[in-house]
Design a protein around this motif. Structure first.
Motif, mmCIF file in Angstrom:
data_model
loop_
_atom_site.group_PDB
_atom_site.id
_atom_site.type_symbol
_atom_site.label_atom_id
_atom_site.label_comp_id
_atom_site.label_asym_id
_atom_site.label_seq_id
_atom_site.Cartn_x
_atom_site.Cartn_y
_atom_site.Cartn_z
ATOM 1 N N LYS A 2 -3.058 -7.299 -3.761
ATOM 2 C CA LYS A 2 -3.389 -7.041 -2.377
ATOM 3 C C LYS A 2 -3.207 -7.478 -1.425
ATOM 4 O O LYS A 2 -3.309 -9.208 -1.597
ATOM 5 C CB LYS A 2 -5.434 -6.992 -2.758
ATOM 6 N N LEU A 3 -2.667 -7.035 -0.343
ATOM 7 C CA LEU A 3 -2.373 -7.775 1.064
ATOM 8 C C LEU A 3 -3.317 -6.557 2.168
ATOM 9 O O LEU A 3 -2.949 -5.593 2.195
ATOM 10 C CB LEU A 3 -1.046 -7.075 0.850
ATOM 11 N N GLY A 4 -4.092 -7.706 2.726
ATOM 12 C CA GLY A 4 -5.175 -6.621 3.919
ATOM 13 C C GLY A 4 -3.636 -5.934 5.012
ATOM 14 O O GLY A 4 -2.913 -6.329 5.002
ATOM 15 N N VAL A 5 -4.464 -5.233 5.717
ATOM 16 C CA VAL A 5 -3.629 -4.164 6.699
ATOM 17 C C VAL A 5 -3.430 -5.247 7.449
ATOM 18 O O VAL A 5 -1.762 -5.009 8.411
ATOM 19 C CB VAL A 5 -3.760 -3.429 7.225
ATOM 20 N N HIS A 6 -4.055 -6.434 8.141
ATOM 21 C CA HIS A 6 -4.350 -7.576 9.294
ATOM 22 C C HIS A 6 -3.229 -7.975 8.791
ATOM 23 O O HIS A 6 -2.845 -8.656 9.462
ATOM 24 C CB HIS A 6 -5.389 -7.429 9.132
ATOM 25 N N GLY A 17 -5.118 5.040 2.404
ATOM 26 C CA GLY A 17 -6.158 4.752 1.452
ATOM 27 C C GLY A 17 -7.245 3.761 2.058
ATOM 28 O O GLY A 17 -7.364 2.684 1.653
ATOM 29 N N TYR A 18 -7.357 4.138 3.192
ATOM 30 C CA TYR A 18 -8.727 3.212 3.796
ATOM 31 C C TYR A 18 -9.923 3.320 2.901
ATOM 32 O O TYR A 18 -10.001 4.659 3.392
ATOM 33 C CB TYR A 18 -8.776 3.525 5.508
ATOM 34 N N GLY A 19 -10.148 2.477 2.947
ATOM 35 C CA GLY A 19 -11.171 1.986 2.408
ATOM 36 C C GLY A 19 -11.751 1.548 0.383
ATOM 37 O O GLY A 19 -12.953 1.568 0.487
ATOM 38 N N ALA A 20 -10.814 1.910 -0.066
ATOM 39 C CA ALA A 20 -11.015 1.535 -1.545
ATOM 40 C C ALA A 20 -11.130 0.590 -1.691
ATOM 41 O O ALA A 20 -11.760 -0.096 -2.263
ATOM 42 C CB ALA A 20 -9.595 1.816 -1.840
ATOM 43 N N ASP A 21 -10.937 -1.066 -1.150
ATOM 44 C CA ASP A 21 -11.378 -1.862 -1.498
ATOM 45 C C ASP A 21 -12.956 -2.298 -1.240
ATOM 46 O O ASP A 21 -13.943 -3.149 -1.658
ATOM 47 C CB ASP A 21 -10.324 -2.624 -0.378
ATOM 48 N N ASP A 79 6.241 -7.141 7.474
ATOM 49 C CA ASP A 79 5.906 -5.660 7.265
ATOM 50 C C ASP A 79 6.416 -5.840 5.949
ATOM 51 O O ASP A 79 6.198 -6.453 5.263
ATOM 52 C CB ASP A 79 7.445 -5.089 8.095
ATOM 53 N N GLU A 80 5.589 -4.954 5.406
ATOM 54 C CA GLU A 80 5.180 -4.249 4.138
ATOM 55 C C GLU A 80 6.607 -3.071 3.317
ATOM 56 O O GLU A 80 6.501 -1.943 2.964
ATOM 57 C CB GLU A 80 3.907 -3.317 3.456
ATOM 58 N N PHE A 81 7.693 -2.858 4.551
ATOM 59 C CA PHE A 81 8.817 -2.017 4.571
ATOM 60 C C PHE A 81 9.228 -1.844 3.016
ATOM 61 O O PHE A 81 9.271 -0.805 2.390
ATOM 62 C CB PHE A 81 9.338 -2.554 5.930
ATOM 63 N N ILE A 130 -2.072 -0.321 -4.089
ATOM 64 C CA ILE A 130 -1.778 0.502 -4.606
ATOM 65 C C ILE A 130 -2.872 1.868 -4.212
ATOM 66 O O ILE A 130 -3.327 3.074 -4.675
ATOM 67 C CB ILE A 130 -2.347 -0.233 -5.814
ATOM 68 N N ASP A 131 -3.464 0.872 -3.156
ATOM 69 C CA ASP A 131 -4.723 2.258 -2.432
ATOM 70 C C ASP A 131 -4.135 3.859 -1.918
ATOM 71 O O ASP A 131 -4.278 4.642 -2.170
ATOM 72 C CB ASP A 131 -5.940 1.071 -1.529
ATOM 73 N N SER A 132 -2.892 3.167 -1.105
ATOM 74 C CA SER A 132 -2.474 3.797 -0.192
ATOM 75 C C SER A 132 -0.980 4.967 -1.246
ATOM 76 O O SER A 132 -0.513 6.112 -0.930
ATOM 77 C CB SER A 132 -2.131 3.858 0.955
ATOM 78 N N ASN A 154 -18.062 2.126 12.390
ATOM 79 C CA ASN A 154 -16.876 3.128 12.619
ATOM 80 C C ASN A 154 -15.674 2.791 12.501
ATOM 81 O O ASN A 154 -14.512 3.418 13.117
ATOM 82 C CB ASN A 154 -17.021 3.253 13.639
ATOM 83 N N GLU A 155 -15.225 1.844 10.471
ATOM 84 C CA GLU A 155 -14.296 1.951 10.794
ATOM 85 C C GLU A 155 -13.510 3.835 10.120
ATOM 86 O O GLU A 155 -11.877 3.267 9.886
ATOM 87 C CB GLU A 155 -13.744 0.408 9.282
ATOM 88 N N MET A 156 -13.852 4.296 9.828
ATOM 89 C CA MET A 156 -13.571 5.480 9.389
ATOM 90 C C MET A 156 -13.287 6.175 10.611
ATOM 91 O O MET A 156 -12.874 7.579 10.665
ATOM 92 C CB MET A 156 -14.139 6.095 8.328
HETATM 93 P P1 IOT Z 1 -5.991 -2.406 3.262
HETATM 94 O O1 IOT Z 1 -6.763 -1.849 2.385
HETATM 95 O O2 IOT Z 1 -4.289 -2.960 3.554
HETATM 96 O O3 IOT Z 1 -4.576 -0.830 4.592
HETATM 97 C C1 IOT Z 1 -6.195 -0.109 4.528
HETATM 98 C C2 IOT Z 1 -5.023 0.944 5.043
HETATM 99 O O4 IOT Z 1 -4.540 1.481 5.102
HETATM 100 C C3 IOT Z 1 -3.803 1.776 2.931
HETATM 101 O O5 IOT Z 1 -4.159 2.363 1.957
HETATM 102 C C4 IOT Z 1 -2.437 2.535 4.074
HETATM 103 O O6 IOT Z 1 -3.324 3.270 4.121
HETATM 104 C C5 IOT Z 1 -3.161 1.933 5.742
HETATM 105 N N1 IOT Z 1 -1.455 1.035 5.655
HETATM 106 C C6 IOT Z 1 -2.430 -0.420 5.786
HETATM 107 N N2 IOT Z 1 -1.256 -1.640 5.857
HETATM 108 C C7 IOT Z 1 -0.421 -0.151 6.405
HETATM 109 C C8 IOT Z 1 0.885 0.015 6.846
HETATM 110 N N3 IOT Z 1 1.937 -1.354 7.267
HETATM 111 N N4 IOT Z 1 1.509 0.318 7.469
HETATM 112 C C9 IOT Z 1 0.808 2.421 7.582
HETATM 113 N N5 IOT Z 1 -0.279 2.346 6.581
HETATM 114 C C10 IOT Z 1 -0.578 1.150 6.471
HETATM 115 C C11 IOT Z 1 -8.679 -3.574 4.989
HETATM 116 C C12 IOT Z 1 -7.755 -3.600 4.335
HETATM 117 O O7 IOT Z 1 -7.476 -4.876 3.059
HETATM 118 O O8 IOT Z 1 -6.477 -2.781 4.370
HETATM 119 N N6 IOT Z 1 -9.227 -2.568 5.246
HETATM 120 C C13 IOT Z 1 -10.934 -2.737 3.913
HETATM 121 C C14 IOT Z 1 -11.782 -2.505 3.987
HETATM 122 C C15 IOT Z 1 -12.219 -3.801 5.757
HETATM 123 C C16 IOT Z 1 -13.260 -3.741 5.467
HETATM 124 N N7 IOT Z 1 -15.054 -3.268 5.508
HETATM 125 C C17 IOT Z 1 -15.918 -3.468 4.958
HETATM 126 N N8 IOT Z 1 -15.902 -4.645 4.417
HETATM 127 N N9 IOT Z 1 -16.788 -2.632 5.790
HETATM 128 C C18 IOT Z 1 -10.308 -1.245 3.678
HETATM 129 O O9 IOT Z 1 -11.375 -0.681 2.014
HETATM 130 O O10 IOT Z 1 -9.117 -0.151 3.613
#
Ligand code: IOT
Ligand code: MG
Ligand code: MG
Length: 524
Positions: free
Chosen positions: A454-458, A357-361, A280-282, A253-255, A392-394
């Motif tokens: 929700k599915l984390g990027v990791h 969409g980073y950081g929305a969570d 993948d999430e293709f 939803i975020d991205s 430094n995640e951003m």
């Molecule tokens: P997630 O929210 O899944 O991904 C973060 C962003 O990375 C997505 O919104 C999207 O823009 C990009 N992304 C993710 N997966 C892919 C992909 N397969 N291909 C292309 N772009 C992708 C972790 C997380 O769940 O990522 N990030 C959290 C926060 C981390 C916790 N930090 C903290 N507590 N300080 C987040 O909010 O983004």
């Protein structure tokens, strides 16, 4: 873009020139240029780095005893120009605008900014080193006993320009950086002010932003309208070099919300999705890309690209990820690794402006799927807002290492404040996580995307499992995997940041073995 400079009190110009200066090796790709500027009562000497193209987020403004060097950009130019009573300033360029703010407000000018930047400013005898509200562009500082102050956007480059051996001072309120004596990180929402007149640098920290602690209840419709409008503004403010911006899209939803709003303003938006041979999430990302192509008026539809990376190749990016992010937290490195790998596989040739969409969570508590009571959810949000600083995640260097610029709409200062302060029951509602965001953009996206858990990027990229497999191959038992990941990440950090090695010189298998051996020596 970035810089690594030493500020020397102007009376001692000879010292500024004589100082043993090495050309710093930035992780940020681009042209490195020498700088020597008279800035107020200081000389600034050192290097800046940035792409040659016009999208370079690096600017310098000098006017009499005032000077500003800005690595990054502002998003509220209209408000600032309004506050200064000169609407024309909105178009003057970000460094010029910041200079005008400084003239009026002094270091408190930084309290007015909504932006993504690190800045060095001089106002006569006062030197100000500041980063934005979230430390979005990391900034490091060292103060040396003879009145000089060195600042840099990458810790590793500070060691090249600063004579830290000459005795870095502790700076009140600043965190010391791992493995680098006398190097400190300027906190998110912080401006360090140093006075030139003093023989020893006299420094103080001015706080310019702090995560809000209060919460607001709004009726559903009002909350949805507020979030929608703030997100729309945050996305639109970030579309600067168009058409042809890039959005990294997972199909979550975020991205997807960012991509939809960006596509409505930029008909040539390019979306890109990464995956590995493990996962993948293709399908989910493609669903969104196709939807946007169908629902947007007129050709051309958004182009969408899938990039698949082998797991071995992905892990080989670990040293690069740590080098670029200067992050020592293994969980965060797992979030950043797939993105760093993706950025390095985007077309080069022209610097791209990438929306994520980073950081929305973080403000919405999206990472805390297990939590369902409002009290616990709000605890989790408060904790995450309290602990993000220094991770430094951003950092723009993550994509900067590939020559591209990223910007994260959810951490726009206005949108972030709106999201953080919403009462937790609006975040998890009707049994759904991130309810307020999902509902606020429901009309823009397929119903399946709006409902998607929700599915984390990791997770979606298989990064966590790849890193785990690597350690299992080295004989690490499951109970010690998390600790072993920490040991490997810190070992890499010590090599490529504190030790100034280039990531391509790193032998990952060798470093992994050494990190695990060190751990064994230290005991369980
Ligand atoms: P997630 O929210 O899944 O991904 C973060 C962003 O990375 C997505 O919104 C999207 O823009 C990009 N992304 C993710 N997966 C892919 C992909 N397969 N291909 C292309 N772009 C992708 C972790 C997380 O769940 O990522 N990030 C959290 C926060 C981390 C916790 N930090 C903290 N507590 N300080 C987040 O909010 O983004
Ligand atoms: Mg997310
Ligand atoms: Mg995701």
């Amino acid at each position: 873009t970035g810089f690594a400079l030493t500020a020397t009190p102007a009376g001692r110009r000879a010292d500024a020139r004589a100082g043993k200066r090495r050309i710093p090796r930035f992780a940020t790709a681009g042209r490195v240029a020498d700088v020597e500027v008279r800035a107020g009562d200081w000389w600034w000497t050192g290097s800046v780095v940035g792409p040659d193209a016009s999208s370079a987020c690096l600017s310098l403004a000098v006017d009499g005893s005032l000077a500003v060097l800005l690595a990054g950009e502002l998003y509220n130019q209209d408000e600032l120009a309004g506050a200064l009573g000169d609407p024309g300033l909105a178009e003057a360029g970000d460094a010029q605008l910041l200079l005008a703010c400084l003239k009026c407000y002094g270091p408190h000018a930084f309290r007015l900014l909504n932006g993504r930047f690190a800045a060095l400013a001089a106002d006569g005898g006062a030197l100000v080193a500041a980063t934005d509200h979230c430390g979005g562009v990391p900034l490091y500082l060292t103060a040396v006993a003879d009145g000089r102050v060195s600042v840099a956007t990458e810790a590793k480059t500070l060691l090249a320009v600063a004579d830290v051996g000459a005795g870095g001072h502790p700076v009140a309120g600043l965190r010391a950086v791992r493995g680098s004596d006398g190097v400190h990180q300027v906190p998110a929402g912080g401006a360090v002010v140093a006075e030139a007149a003093a023989g020893r640098p006299r420094t103080r920290l001015v706080r310019t932003w702090t995560p809000p602690l209060h919460r607001r209840y709004l009726p559903e419709r009002q909350a949805l309208r507020e979030v929608r409008e703030a997100l729309e503004r945050a996305v639109h403010r970030r579309l600067r070099d168009g058409p042809g911006h890039t959005a990294v899209l997972s199909g979550g939803i975020d991205s997807s919300a960012v991509a939809a709003l960006a596509a409505s303003a930029d008909g040539a938006l390019h979306t890109v999705s990464m995956g590995t041979d493990l996962r993948d999430e293709f399908r989910e990302a493609r669903l969104v890309a196709d939807h946007l192509a169908r629902t947007r008026p007129g050709p051309p539809g958004p182009r969408h690209t899938e990039i698949r990376i082998g797991t071995a190749e992905l892990l080989a990016e670990l040293p690069w990820t740590v080098w670029a992010s200067e992050c020592t937290d293994p969980e965060v490195v797992e979030y950043l690794l797939p993105l760093a790998a993706l950025y390095r596989r985007l077309p080069t040739g022209r610097p791209l402006r990438i929306l994520t969409g980073y950081g929305a969570d973080i403000p919405l508590g999206g990472m805390h799927r297990e939590v369902d009571r409002p009290a616990a959810l709000d605890d989790a949000v408060a904790h995450d807002m309290d602990t993000f600083d220094g991770l430094n995640e951003m950092s723009p260097v993550l994509s900067g290492a590939a020559g591209h610029w990223t910007t994260h709409p959810y951490w726009d200062r206005d949108l972030l404040e709106s999201l953080v302060t919403l009462e937790a029951g609006l975040k998890r509602r009707h049994g759904r996580d991130k309810w307020v965001l999902r509902e606020a953009v429901a009309d823009l996206l397929p119903a399946e995307t709006v409902r998607r858990p929700k599915l984390g990027v990791h997770e979606g990229s298989g990064t966590t499992s790849s890193f785990t497999l690597l350690l299992r191959e080295h004989g690490v038992p499951d109970a010690r995997i998390a600790a072993a990941k920490g040991a490997v990440v810190r070992r890499l950090y010590d090599a490529v940041v504190a030790g100034a090695a280039h990531p391509d010189e790193i032998d990952l298998a060798h470093e992994t073995k050494a990190a695990l051996a060190g751990q064994d020596a230290a005991g369980p």
